[in-house]
Design a protein around this motif. Sequence first.
Motif, PDB file in Angstrom:
ATOM      1  N   ALA A  40       0.829  -1.205   0.000  1.00  0.00           N
ATOM      2  CA  ALA A  40       0.000   0.000   0.000  1.00  0.00           C
ATOM      3  C   ALA A  40       0.862   1.252   0.000  1.00  0.00           C
ATOM      4  CB  ALA A  40      -0.944  -0.005   1.202  1.00  0.00           C
ATOM      5  N   ARG A  41       1.928   1.253   0.785  1.00  0.00           N
ATOM      6  CA  ARG A  41       2.837   2.394   0.844  1.00  0.00           C
ATOM      7  C   ARG A  41       3.508   2.607  -0.513  1.00  0.00           C
ATOM      8  NH1 ARG A  41       4.524   1.499   5.460  1.00  0.00           N
ATOM      9  NH2 ARG A  41       5.873  -0.239   4.945  1.00  0.00           N
ATOM     10  N   HIS A  42       3.935   1.524  -1.148  1.00  0.00           N
ATOM     11  CA  HIS A  42       4.580   1.599  -2.457  1.00  0.00           C
ATOM     12  C   HIS A  42       3.611   2.159  -3.507  1.00  0.00           C
ATOM     13  CE1 HIS A  42       7.464   0.544  -5.555  1.00  0.00           C
ATOM     14  NE2 HIS A  42       6.471   0.027  -6.246  1.00  0.00           N
ATOM     15  N   ARG A  43       2.382   1.669  -3.503  1.00  0.00           N
ATOM     16  CA  ARG A  43       1.379   2.169  -4.453  1.00  0.00           C
ATOM     17  C   ARG A  43       1.118   3.651  -4.231  1.00  0.00           C
ATOM     18  NH1 ARG A  43      -2.781  -2.889  -4.009  1.00  0.00           N
ATOM     19  NH2 ARG A  43      -1.675  -4.267  -5.455  1.00  0.00           N
ATOM     20  N   ALA A  44       1.021   4.066  -2.966  1.00  0.00           N
ATOM     21  CA  ALA A  44       0.775   5.476  -2.657  1.00  0.00           C
ATOM     22  C   ALA A  44       1.932   6.345  -3.144  1.00  0.00           C
ATOM     23  CB  ALA A  44       0.559   5.663  -1.156  1.00  0.00           C
ATOM     24  N   LEU A  45       3.155   5.877  -2.975  1.00  0.00           N
ATOM     25  CA  LEU A  45       4.308   6.634  -3.464  1.00  0.00           C
ATOM     26  C   LEU A  45       4.298   6.735  -4.982  1.00  0.00           C
ATOM     27  CD1 LEU A  45       7.139   5.302  -1.128  1.00  0.00           C
ATOM     28  CD2 LEU A  45       6.179   7.615  -1.184  1.00  0.00           C
ATOM     29  N   GLU A  46       3.958   5.641  -5.652  1.00  0.00           N
ATOM     30  CA  GLU A  46       3.864   5.674  -7.117  1.00  0.00           C
ATOM     31  C   GLU A  46       2.789   6.659  -7.569  1.00  0.00           C
ATOM     32  OE1 GLU A  46       3.168   1.524  -8.019  1.00  0.00           O
ATOM     33  OE2 GLU A  46       5.211   1.313  -8.779  1.00  0.00           O
ATOM     34  N   GLU A  47       1.628   6.615  -6.919  1.00  0.00           N
ATOM     35  CA  GLU A  47       0.538   7.516  -7.279  1.00  0.00           C
ATOM     36  C   GLU A  47       0.916   8.965  -6.999  1.00  0.00           C
ATOM     37  OE1 GLU A  47      -2.855   6.036  -5.140  1.00  0.00           O
ATOM     38  OE2 GLU A  47      -2.922   4.191  -6.323  1.00  0.00           O
TER      39      GLU A  47
END
Length: 79
Positions: A40-47
């Motif tokens: 979730a943290r990785h996806r948020a950073l990508e977004e």
Amino acid sequence: MPALNVEFSERELADLRRIAKERGTSMKALVREAAAADIARHRALEEGAEAFRHFFAAQAEEFAAAFPDDEPPAKGEAA
């Protein structure tokens, strides 16, 4: 459901057991929650990075005008 075997050192395994016991959960749930949180943290950073790229592209002319010394030289132009 797909599964994954993960190897831990003896110390890591002992720490996982202790933490799971303190939290009243299983080691499997503890590791899965940690992985899910990291995903979730990785996806948020990508977004966030994508949103920043879009914002910067939309404001490129304004940034160029505000910070002309930071603009790269145009192609064929000496640096």
